[in-house]
Scaffold this active site. Structure first.
Site, PDB file in Angstrom:
ATOM      1  N   ASP A 187      15.836  27.074  49.740  1.00  0.00           N
ATOM      2  CA  ASP A 187      16.563  27.504  48.550  1.00  0.00           C
ATOM      3  C   ASP A 187      17.830  28.230  49.015  1.00  0.00           C
ATOM      4  OD1 ASP A 187      17.575  28.342  46.176  1.00  0.00           O
ATOM      5  OD2 ASP A 187      15.681  29.089  45.378  1.00  0.00           O
ATOM      6  N   GLU A 240      16.814  22.678  47.300  1.00  0.00           N
ATOM      7  CA  GLU A 240      16.978  22.693  45.843  1.00  0.00           C
ATOM      8  C   GLU A 240      18.144  21.834  45.398  1.00  0.00           C
ATOM      9  OE1 GLU A 240      17.309  26.494  43.781  1.00  0.00           O
ATOM     10  OE2 GLU A 240      17.229  25.437  41.887  1.00  0.00           O
ATOM     11  N   ASP A 272      18.403  31.970  46.031  1.00  0.00           N
ATOM     12  CA  ASP A 272      17.353  32.237  45.043  1.00  0.00           C
ATOM     13  C   ASP A 272      17.832  33.428  44.225  1.00  0.00           C
ATOM     14  OD1 ASP A 272      14.730  31.739  43.903  1.00  0.00           O
ATOM     15  OD2 ASP A 272      14.323  33.775  44.584  1.00  0.00           O
TER      16      ASP A 272
END
Ligand code: 2AM
Ligand code: CA
Length: 272
Positions: free
Chosen positions: A81, A65, A84
């Site tokens: 990620d 990300e 998250d």
């Protein structure tokens, strides 16, 4: 030799330690665009995960990300990620996770989601089942929407976007035991896999938000589609994940709400 699963679990655990140790001690909060929060901890967590995965599997591609793309075109790629649930994280609301998936020829063959505060490590590998720590997971046996517990999430740009989720939230709250809104799509998907939730939907999610959770729900016997019951498309990110048994019933409700907004029915006082 280290397997992808071992590598992903090691990376998720180490990143989980870093993230939980720095909870409440964020140094900078930036915005990516108007709404999307990123902190120094997101960046450091991603750097740590990437360093582990890249040293164990230098040939695999990787999309993170916070870091963009490496080795694009490789048949196998990691989807990472580093936090998250960043909004929760910045507020100290204890519901966030680290999510790592391995995609092979478009299939999510491995998913690892770690909640460091609860020390819950969810993982699944194609054909090997879904697991929470050392316990095998299966979706719930709930057959009816009326007695189901659901979760959803709202897109970050909910103030500006025309397709608001409020009407779905409002309607399904009335039709079920309730709809939670907990702020980590990766964990919400794991909760469906674990039978803690019977269904979850959200729109406009990014691939790294859902990739690992998809592997885990699938291996736990759940069903994944878009909000119309059509095959899930990771580029669009509109997802409905359920135990399978309530799927058609939820789809029918969502379809009946298509194109409608809460403003139509939630206009305050009824004049008669
Ligand atoms: P994040 O914390 O990694 O950003 C909450 O509803 C879910 O939406 C979380 O999984 C969150 O992931 C994700 N999310 C938040 N803002 C987003 C955005 N601008 N685009 C896509 N997903 C987002
Ligand atoms: Ca994130």
């Amino acid at each position: 030799m280290t397997t992808p699963r071992e590598s992903a679990i090691k990376a998720a655990r180490q990143a989980g330690l870093l993230v939980s140790e720095r909870l409440g001690r964020i140094r900078d909060i930036d915005y990516k665009g108007a709404y999307n929060i990123v902190t120094d901890v997101d960046r450091d967590s991603e750097e740590l995960i990437v360093s582990i995965l890249r040293s164990d599997f230098p040939d695999f591609g990787l999309v993170g990300e916070e870091g963009g793309e490496k080795q694009a075109g490789s048949p196998r790629r990691w989807l990472v990620d580093p936090i998250d649930g960043t909004t929760n994280y910045t507020h100290g609301y204890p519901f966030f996770s680290i999510s790592i998936a391995l995609e092979e020829a478009g299939r999510m063959v491995l998913g690892v989601v770690y909640n460091p505060l609860a020390d819950e490590l969810f993982w699944a590998e194609e054909g090997k089942g879904a697991w929470l720590n050392d316990r095998r997971l299966a979706v719930s046996a709930q057959r009816s929407l009326a007695t189901s517990l659901l979760a959803t999430g709202f897109p970050a740009d909910t103030r500006a976007a025309p397709d608001d989720n409020m009407i779905r939230f409002f309607t399904l709250t009335d039709l079920s035991h309730g709809v939670r809104r907990d702020g980590s799509a990766a964990l919400d998907l794991c909760f469906v896999a674990a039978g803690r939730l019977d269904g979850f939907w959200e729109t406009k999610l990014s691939p790294w938000d859902v990739a690992a959770g998809i592997a885990i729900v699938s291996e736990a016997g759940g069903r994944i589609s878009d909000l119309s019951g059509q095959p899930f498309d990771i580029r669009k990110g509109h997802i409905l994940a359920t135990n399978g048994l309530i799927h058609d019933e939820v789809v029918a409700v969502l379809e009946s709400l298509k194109g409608r907004r809460l403003a139509e029915i939630g206009s305050g006082e009824d004049s008669n």
